[in-house]
Design a protein around this motif. Structure first.
Motif, PDB file in Angstrom:
ATOM      1  N   ILE A  52       0.856  -1.195   0.000  1.00  0.00           N
ATOM      2  CA  ILE A  52       0.000   0.000   0.000  1.00  0.00           C
ATOM      3  C   ILE A  52       0.894   1.248   0.000  1.00  0.00           C
ATOM      4  O   ILE A  52       0.702   2.156  -0.811  1.00  0.00           O
ATOM      5  CB  ILE A  52      -0.981   0.007   1.203  1.00  0.00           C
ATOM      6  CG1 ILE A  52      -1.980  -1.160   1.067  1.00  0.00           C
ATOM      7  CG2 ILE A  52      -1.726   1.338   1.280  1.00  0.00           C
ATOM      8  CD1 ILE A  52      -3.010  -1.248   2.184  1.00  0.00           C
ATOM      9  N   ARG A  55       2.221   2.388  -3.314  1.00  0.00           N
ATOM     10  CA  ARG A  55       1.341   3.030  -4.290  1.00  0.00           C
ATOM     11  C   ARG A  55       1.317   4.551  -4.160  1.00  0.00           C
ATOM     12  O   ARG A  55       0.756   5.244  -4.999  1.00  0.00           O
ATOM     13  CB  ARG A  55      -0.095   2.497  -4.145  1.00  0.00           C
ATOM     14  CG  ARG A  55      -0.235   1.014  -4.410  1.00  0.00           C
ATOM     15  CD  ARG A  55       0.278   0.596  -5.777  1.00  0.00           C
ATOM     16  NE  ARG A  55      -0.440   1.248  -6.860  1.00  0.00           N
ATOM     17  CZ  ARG A  55      -1.527   0.755  -7.452  1.00  0.00           C
ATOM     18  NH1 ARG A  55      -2.001  -0.419  -7.104  1.00  0.00           N
ATOM     19  NH2 ARG A  55      -2.141   1.412  -8.413  1.00  0.00           N
ATOM     20  N   PHE A  56       1.871   5.070  -3.059  1.00  0.00           N
ATOM     21  CA  PHE A  56       1.906   6.522  -2.869  1.00  0.00           C
ATOM     22  C   PHE A  56       3.225   7.069  -3.413  1.00  0.00           C
ATOM     23  O   PHE A  56       4.286   6.797  -2.840  1.00  0.00           O
ATOM     24  CB  PHE A  56       1.782   6.868  -1.380  1.00  0.00           C
ATOM     25  CG  PHE A  56       0.403   6.657  -0.821  1.00  0.00           C
ATOM     26  CD1 PHE A  56      -0.474   7.722  -0.653  1.00  0.00           C
ATOM     27  CD2 PHE A  56      -0.034   5.382  -0.475  1.00  0.00           C
ATOM     28  CE1 PHE A  56      -1.750   7.520  -0.151  1.00  0.00           C
ATOM     29  CE2 PHE A  56      -1.314   5.171   0.036  1.00  0.00           C
ATOM     30  CZ  PHE A  56      -2.169   6.247   0.204  1.00  0.00           C
ATOM     31  N   GLN A  58       4.740   9.775  -3.190  1.00  0.00           N
ATOM     32  CA  GLN A  58       5.573  10.522  -2.244  1.00  0.00           C
ATOM     33  C   GLN A  58       6.259   9.637  -1.203  1.00  0.00           C
ATOM     34  O   GLN A  58       7.208  10.051  -0.561  1.00  0.00           O
ATOM     35  CB  GLN A  58       4.713  11.488  -1.429  1.00  0.00           C
ATOM     36  CG  GLN A  58       4.156  12.636  -2.176  1.00  0.00           C
ATOM     37  CD  GLN A  58       3.194  13.388  -1.262  1.00  0.00           C
ATOM     38  OE1 GLN A  58       2.057  12.966  -1.071  1.00  0.00           O
ATOM     39  NE2 GLN A  58       3.663  14.471  -0.671  1.00  0.00           N
ATOM     40  N   ILE A  80      -6.799  10.750   4.922  1.00  0.00           N
ATOM     41  CA  ILE A  80      -7.363   9.403   4.844  1.00  0.00           C
ATOM     42  C   ILE A  80      -8.164   9.072   6.104  1.00  0.00           C
ATOM     43  O   ILE A  80      -9.308   8.628   6.036  1.00  0.00           O
ATOM     44  CB  ILE A  80      -6.249   8.368   4.597  1.00  0.00           C
ATOM     45  CG1 ILE A  80      -5.651   8.629   3.199  1.00  0.00           C
ATOM     46  CG2 ILE A  80      -6.764   6.943   4.718  1.00  0.00           C
ATOM     47  CD1 ILE A  80      -4.454   7.777   2.857  1.00  0.00           C
ATOM     48  N   LEU A 107     -14.574   8.291  -3.356  1.00  0.00           N
ATOM     49  CA  LEU A 107     -13.425   7.432  -3.022  1.00  0.00           C
ATOM     50  C   LEU A 107     -13.189   6.404  -4.131  1.00  0.00           C
ATOM     51  O   LEU A 107     -12.055   6.185  -4.568  1.00  0.00           O
ATOM     52  CB  LEU A 107     -13.670   6.731  -1.680  1.00  0.00           C
ATOM     53  CG  LEU A 107     -12.546   5.846  -1.165  1.00  0.00           C
ATOM     54  CD1 LEU A 107     -11.342   6.690  -0.756  1.00  0.00           C
ATOM     55  CD2 LEU A 107     -12.998   4.988   0.014  1.00  0.00           C
ATOM     56  N   SER A 110     -11.822   8.187  -7.408  1.00  0.00           N
ATOM     57  CA  SER A 110     -10.434   8.650  -7.374  1.00  0.00           C
ATOM     58  C   SER A 110      -9.466   7.475  -7.301  1.00  0.00           C
ATOM     59  O   SER A 110      -8.388   7.507  -7.883  1.00  0.00           O
ATOM     60  CB  SER A 110     -10.208   9.631  -6.223  1.00  0.00           C
ATOM     61  OG  SER A 110     -10.324   8.991  -4.982  1.00  0.00           O
ATOM     62  N   ILE A 116      -6.304   1.211  -7.935  1.00  0.00           N
ATOM     63  CA  ILE A 116      -6.259   0.490  -6.663  1.00  0.00           C
ATOM     64  C   ILE A 116      -7.338  -0.595  -6.678  1.00  0.00           C
ATOM     65  O   ILE A 116      -8.518  -0.296  -6.853  1.00  0.00           O
ATOM     66  CB  ILE A 116      -6.504   1.436  -5.461  1.00  0.00           C
ATOM     67  CG1 ILE A 116      -5.672   2.730  -5.566  1.00  0.00           C
ATOM     68  CG2 ILE A 116      -6.265   0.711  -4.147  1.00  0.00           C
ATOM     69  CD1 ILE A 116      -4.206   2.562  -5.531  1.00  0.00           C
ATOM     70  N   PHE A 124      -6.174  -2.932   3.530  1.00  0.00           N
ATOM     71  CA  PHE A 124      -6.361  -1.739   4.367  1.00  0.00           C
ATOM     72  C   PHE A 124      -7.343  -2.053   5.511  1.00  0.00           C
ATOM     73  O   PHE A 124      -7.103  -1.721   6.668  1.00  0.00           O
ATOM     74  CB  PHE A 124      -6.893  -0.583   3.510  1.00  0.00           C
ATOM     75  CG  PHE A 124      -6.921   0.739   4.224  1.00  0.00           C
ATOM     76  CD1 PHE A 124      -5.963   1.704   3.968  1.00  0.00           C
ATOM     77  CD2 PHE A 124      -7.914   1.025   5.158  1.00  0.00           C
ATOM     78  CE1 PHE A 124      -5.989   2.927   4.628  1.00  0.00           C
ATOM     79  CE2 PHE A 124      -7.943   2.247   5.828  1.00  0.00           C
ATOM     80  CZ  PHE A 124      -6.978   3.199   5.557  1.00  0.00           C
TER      81      PHE A 124
END
Ligand code: HEM
Ligand SMILES: *[C@@H]1O[C@H](CO)[C@@H](O)[C@H](O)[C@H]1NC(C)=O
Length: 161
Positions: A52, A55-56, A58, A80, A107, A110, A116, A124
């Motif tokens: 998880i 996937r970000f 940053q 979140i 949600l 996006s 995802i 999650f």
């Protein structure tokens, strides 16, 4: 054909089963005890499921212990976890169903755009429940209230992903 009809009924059933007043109060009071631990909660999710974190853009590939202290991490955690708080504030009142649908629709849209998959959302969920088990007063009634609430939310989400 029959199979799909049954499947459709199950999906609708999952969406249409509102929490009892007791269950809603239980979810809300337990969530109130951890809802401001935003950084802690997102860090627990990333620690349990590095895929998880990956996937970000940053945060991918960065050391979680140092990320935890960064402003960017706090901002994202706030978004979140704050989103979860918005949803939880709405449970237990049928008049809020349209607002819940709108939030879940956003949600889904996006995150669908980001590719995802449901499997990652399930990860999650598992990490969130593990966090709750470890950090709120947990018992069988609390567990079944959260299961009912999360089943509803994930049912709506997966119908749109
Ligand atoms: C389960 C796996 C998930 C992945 C891999 C994921 C990934 C992402 C990514 C990549 C972003 C964009 C970050 C950026 O702008 O740099 C994002 C944004 C966001 N995520 Fe997730 N997310 C997940 C689950 C969730 C869940 C369960 C929630 C809420 C309950 C959530 C709520 C948000 C919110 C509110 C934003 C910011 C608004 C937006 O851009 O849509 N995410 N997520
Ligand atoms: C349920 O939500 C509606 C619309 O937001 C609100 O007017 C009403 O007071 C709420 N009922 C309860 C019991 O909170």
């Amino acid at each position: 054909m029959k199979f799909f009809a049954v499947l459709a009924l199950c999906v609708v059933g999952a969406i249409a089963a509102p929490l009892s007043a007791d269950q809603a109060a239980t979810v809300q009071s337990t969530w109130a005890s951890v809802r401001f631990n935003e950084v802690d909660i997102l860090a627990a999710v990333f620690a349990a499921y590095p895929d998880i974190q990956a996937r970000f853009p940053q945060f991918a590939g960065k050391d979680l212990a140092s990320l935890k202290d960064s402003a960017a991490f706090a901002t994202h955690a706030g978004r979140i976890v704050g989103f979860i708080s918005e949803l939880i504030a709405l449970v237990g009142n049928e008049s809020n169903a349209p607002a819940v649908n709108t939030l879940i629709g956003q949600l889904a849209a996006s995150h669908k755009g980001r590719g995802i998959a449901p499997a990652q959302f399930n990860e999650f969920r598992t990490a969130l429940v593990a966090y709750l088990q470890a950090n709120v007063a947990w018992n069988a009634a609390v567990e079944s209230a959260w299961t009912a609430g999360l089943d509803n939310i994930f049912g709506l989400l997966f119908a749109q992903l």
